[in-house]
Motif scaffolding. Structure first.
Motif, PDB file in Angstrom:
ATOM      1  N   ASN A  24      13.544   8.507  -1.002  1.00 50.82           N
ATOM      2  CA  ASN A  24      13.302   9.125  -2.304  1.00 50.82           C
ATOM      3  C   ASN A  24      13.389  10.648  -2.243  1.00 50.82           C
ATOM      4  OD1 ASN A  24      12.992   6.843  -3.903  1.00 50.82           O
ATOM      5  ND2 ASN A  24      10.869   6.573  -3.293  1.00 50.82           N
ATOM      6  N   ILE A  25      13.001  11.232  -1.124  1.00 51.84           N
ATOM      7  CA  ILE A  25      13.192  12.675  -0.943  1.00 51.84           C
ATOM      8  C   ILE A  25      14.682  13.007  -0.951  1.00 51.84           C
ATOM      9  CG2 ILE A  25      12.918  14.607   0.647  1.00 51.84           C
ATOM     10  CD1 ILE A  25      10.353  13.876  -0.744  1.00 51.84           C
ATOM     11  N   ALA A  26      15.469  12.193  -0.248  1.00 53.92           N
ATOM     12  CA  ALA A  26      16.916  12.418  -0.222  1.00 53.92           C
ATOM     13  C   ALA A  26      17.516  12.265  -1.620  1.00 53.92           C
ATOM     14  CB  ALA A  26      17.582  11.440   0.751  1.00 53.92           C
ATOM     15  N   LEU A  27      17.053  11.256  -2.373  1.00 54.15           N
ATOM     16  CA  LEU A  27      17.547  11.062  -3.738  1.00 54.15           C
ATOM     17  C   LEU A  27      17.136  12.228  -4.639  1.00 54.15           C
ATOM     18  CD1 LEU A  27      16.824   7.235  -4.167  1.00 54.15           C
ATOM     19  CD2 LEU A  27      19.060   8.325  -3.853  1.00 54.15           C
ATOM     20  N   ALA A  28      15.930  12.761  -4.408  1.00 57.22           N
ATOM     21  CA  ALA A  28      15.484  13.926  -5.188  1.00 57.22           C
ATOM     22  C   ALA A  28      16.370  15.135  -4.912  1.00 57.22           C
ATOM     23  CB  ALA A  28      14.024  14.240  -4.859  1.00 57.22           C
ATOM     24  N   VAL A  82       7.046   1.946   3.816  1.00 59.52           N
ATOM     25  CA  VAL A  82       6.734   2.999   2.849  1.00 59.52           C
ATOM     26  C   VAL A  82       7.285   4.344   3.313  1.00 59.52           C
ATOM     27  CG1 VAL A  82       4.853   4.280   1.750  1.00 59.52           C
ATOM     28  CG2 VAL A  82       4.717   1.795   1.959  1.00 59.52           C
ATOM     29  N   GLY A  83       7.229   4.598   4.611  1.00 61.91           N
ATOM     30  CA  GLY A  83       7.778   5.838   5.140  1.00 61.91           C
ATOM     31  C   GLY A  83       9.276   5.949   4.898  1.00 61.91           C
ATOM     32  N   GLU A  84      10.007   4.856   5.093  1.00 61.18           N
ATOM     33  CA  GLU A  84      11.445   4.879   4.864  1.00 61.18           C
ATOM     34  C   GLU A  84      11.763   5.038   3.380  1.00 61.18           C
ATOM     35  OE1 GLU A  84      14.123   2.385   6.860  1.00 61.18           O
ATOM     36  OE2 GLU A  84      12.951   2.231   8.709  1.00 61.18           O
ATOM     37  N   VAL A  85      10.983   4.384   2.525  1.00 53.63           N
ATOM     38  CA  VAL A  85      11.189   4.518   1.088  1.00 53.63           C
ATOM     39  C   VAL A  85      10.917   5.957   0.650  1.00 53.63           C
ATOM     40  CG1 VAL A  85      10.302   3.842  -1.185  1.00 53.63           C
ATOM     41  CG2 VAL A  85      10.759   2.097   0.546  1.00 53.63           C
ATOM     42  N   ASP A  96       0.840  -1.192   0.000  1.00 48.71           N
ATOM     43  CA  ASP A  96       0.000   0.000   0.000  1.00 48.71           C
ATOM     44  C   ASP A  96       0.881   1.249   0.000  1.00 48.71           C
ATOM     45  OD1 ASP A  96      -2.002  -1.857   0.276  1.00 48.71           O
ATOM     46  OD2 ASP A  96      -2.324  -1.483   2.413  1.00 48.71           O
ATOM     47  N   LEU A  97       0.576   2.159  -0.908  1.00 47.55           N
ATOM     48  CA  LEU A  97       1.238   3.464  -1.046  1.00 47.55           C
ATOM     49  C   LEU A  97       2.675   3.392  -1.565  1.00 47.55           C
ATOM     50  CD1 LEU A  97       0.080   5.636   1.998  1.00 47.55           C
ATOM     51  CD2 LEU A  97      -0.674   5.776  -0.370  1.00 47.55           C
ATOM     52  N   MET A  98       3.177   2.203  -1.902  1.00 46.93           N
ATOM     53  CA  MET A  98       4.562   2.108  -2.342  1.00 46.93           C
ATOM     54  C   MET A  98       4.800   2.901  -3.629  1.00 46.93           C
ATOM     55  SD  MET A  98       7.666   1.080  -2.022  1.00 46.93           S
ATOM     56  CE  MET A  98       7.804  -0.280  -0.869  1.00 46.93           C
ATOM     57  N   THR A  99       3.921   2.748  -4.616  1.00 46.82           N
ATOM     58  CA  THR A  99       4.116   3.461  -5.871  1.00 46.82           C
ATOM     59  C   THR A  99       3.897   4.952  -5.697  1.00 46.82           C
ATOM     60  OG1 THR A  99       3.432   1.486  -7.093  1.00 46.82           O
ATOM     61  CG2 THR A  99       3.448   3.549  -8.305  1.00 46.82           C
ATOM     62  N   VAL A 100       3.032   5.344  -4.777  1.00 43.67           N
ATOM     63  CA  VAL A 100       2.867   6.770  -4.460  1.00 43.67           C
ATOM     64  C   VAL A 100       4.172   7.318  -3.881  1.00 43.67           C
ATOM     65  CG1 VAL A 100       1.614   8.454  -3.055  1.00 43.67           C
ATOM     66  CG2 VAL A 100       0.392   6.516  -4.065  1.00 43.67           C
ATOM     67  N   ALA A 101       4.774   6.575  -2.964  1.00 44.70           N
ATOM     68  CA  ALA A 101       6.015   7.015  -2.330  1.00 44.70           C
ATOM     69  C   ALA A 101       7.154   7.115  -3.330  1.00 44.70           C
ATOM     70  CB  ALA A 101       6.398   6.054  -1.202  1.00 44.70           C
TER      71      ALA A 101
END
Length: 336
Positions: free
Chosen positions: A291-295, A284-287, A155-160
Motif C-alpha cells: 500500500n505504501i508503494a501504491l501510495a 499485514v506487513g506485506e500488505v 489483526d491490523l489489516m484495515t489499519v494497514a
C-alpha cells in the motif's frame, strides 16, 4: 488560503488518535460483555474477542474531522454525517444479532445513496447522463463498503489499508489539490485508525466489528470519489488497488464456482496466506508495504497529470498487487 495546513492536519490526526484510544479503553469492558466475537470455521482468531471498537474510530473521525472541516464549510459533510452513523448503526445491530442479507443490503444502499445522489451535479466523472453515472457510483459504493468489510479479517489489516490511503489524501489536501473538508476527514480517520492500532495488533484485544468496517468503507470511498472528481481517477484507483483486486477476484471466483458468495468464507488471498504458512504479522506487513508503494504511484500520478503516465502507473500497480497475491496463494517455503 489555510495557514500551515500540514500542522492543522497533524493536530486533527493526533486528536482523533487520542480520543479513539480513550474511548476504546472505556468501551472495552462493555464490548467484552455484550459484543463478543466467538471463533468459528471461517475466523482467523482462535479466542473469543470483543468487537465494536469501530464505535470509537467512527466517533473520533466525525467529531474531530467534522469540527475542523466545518470551519471552512460544512455543506459537503451534511449527508455524509447522516449516512455514516446510519451505516454504523446497521453494523452495530449486525454485530450483536446478524441481519438477513437483503434487509442489510437495502439499508446499506440507502446510506450510500444519500451520499451519492445528493452530491452537486457539477461533480462528474464521465460524459453520460447524470442519473446513469450516479447509479453506477451507487453500485460501486455498495461494493466498496462491503469489500472493506470483507477484507477486515486479520489483526491490523484495515489499519494497514486505511492509514496509507488517508495519509496520501491528507498530503494531497495540503498541496491544495483536494478540498479541505475531505482532507480533514481523511486525516481524522487516519489518526483514529492509529489510535485503534495498539488494541488490534496481534493478538488483537478488540476488533472493529461491522460497526467500524462498514462506515470506514463509506468514508474511504467518499474521500476517494472526491479525489476522482478532482480529475485524479487513476490515483483514486491506485490507492485501494490491493483491496479492490483481492475482494473482486475472490467474489468472481466464488460466483464462477456457484458458491454462496454473500456468505462468510476464508478464501480471500490474505486468508489463504495464513493457511499457507504466512504469519498474521507477515501478511499485514506485506500488505502495508504494498500500500505504501501504491501510495507512491498514486502521488506520481497526481503530480504528472498525464493519461499516458496514468496507464503505465496502473499497469505497474496491478503488477505489484499480482505479485503479492501470487505469494499469498502459494505455500510458503521454509526460510522464505
Amino acid at each position: 488560503m489555510i495557514a500551515n495546513p500540514a500542522a492543522i492536519l497533524g493536530v486533527v490526526a493526533l486528536l482523533a488518535a487520542v480520543i479513539c484510544a480513550v474511548v476504546i479503553l472505556l468501551l472495552r469492558p462493555v464490548l467484552q460483555r455484550y459484543a463478543l466475537a466467538r471463533p468459528n470455521a471461517r475466523s482467523s482468531h482462535t479466542i473469543p474477542t470483543p468487537q465494536g471498537a469501530g464505535i470509537a474510530v467512527i466517533g473520533a473521525t466525525l467529531v474531530v474531522g467534522g469540527a475542523f472541516a466545518s470551519v471552512w464549510g460544512f455543506a459537503p459533510l451534511v449527508m455524509l454525517f447522516i449516512a455514516v452513523p446510519m451505516l454504523a448503526l446497521v453494523g452495530l445491530v449486525d454485530d450483536i444479532r446478524p441481519i438477513p442479507v437483503l434487509p442489510r443490503f437495502i439499508l446499506q444502499g440507502l446510506a450510500v445513496g444519500l451520499v451519492v445522489f445528493t452530491a452537486p451535479d457539477d461533480l462528474r466523472l464521465f460524459p453520460v447522463p447524470l442519473v446513469l453515472e450516479r447509479t453506477l457510483l451507487l453500485i460501486a459504493g455498495l461494493w466498496f463498503v462491503n469489500l472493506v468489510n470483507f477484507m477486515d479479517g486479520l489483526d491490523l489489516m484495515t489499519v494497514a489499508e486505511a492509514v496509507p490511503i488517508t495519509a496520501t489524501l491528507a498530503l494531497v489536501g495540503i498541496s491544495g489539490w483536494l478540498p479541505w473538508p475531505i482532507a480533514a476527514i481523511a486525516a481524522a480517520l487516519g489518526g483514529a485508525m492509529l489510535g485503534f492500532a495498539p488494541f488490534n495488533r496481534p493478538v488483537a484485544k478488540v476488533f472493529l466489528g461491522d460497526v467500524g468496517s462498514l462506515p470506514i468503507g463509506l468514508l474511504l470511498g467518499w474521500c476517494l470519489l472526491h479525489l476522482a472528481w478532482q480529475g485524479f481517477v487513476a490515483a483514486a484507483l491506485l490507492l485501494p488497488l490491493y483491496y479492490l483486486v483481492d475482494a473482486t477476484f475472490t467474489l468472481l471466483r466464488r460466483m464462477a464456482r456457484r458458491e454462496p458468495f454473500w456468505a462468510a468464507h476464508r478464501t480471500h488471498f490474505y486468508q489463504r496466506a495464513t493457511d499457507n504458512g504466512f504469519t498474521v504479522a507477515g501478511v499485514v506487513g506485506e500488505v502495508f508495504a504494498l500500500n505504501i508503494a501504491l501510495a507512491v504511484l498514486a502521488s506520481v500520478s497526481i503530480a504528472l497529470r498525464s493519461m499516458a503516465a496514468d496507464a503505465i502507473l496502473l499497469v505497474i500497480g496491478l503488477g505489484a498487487v499480482a505479485f503479492v497475491l501470487r505469494r499469498f496463494s502459494r505455500p510458503r517455503s521454509r526460510g522464505a
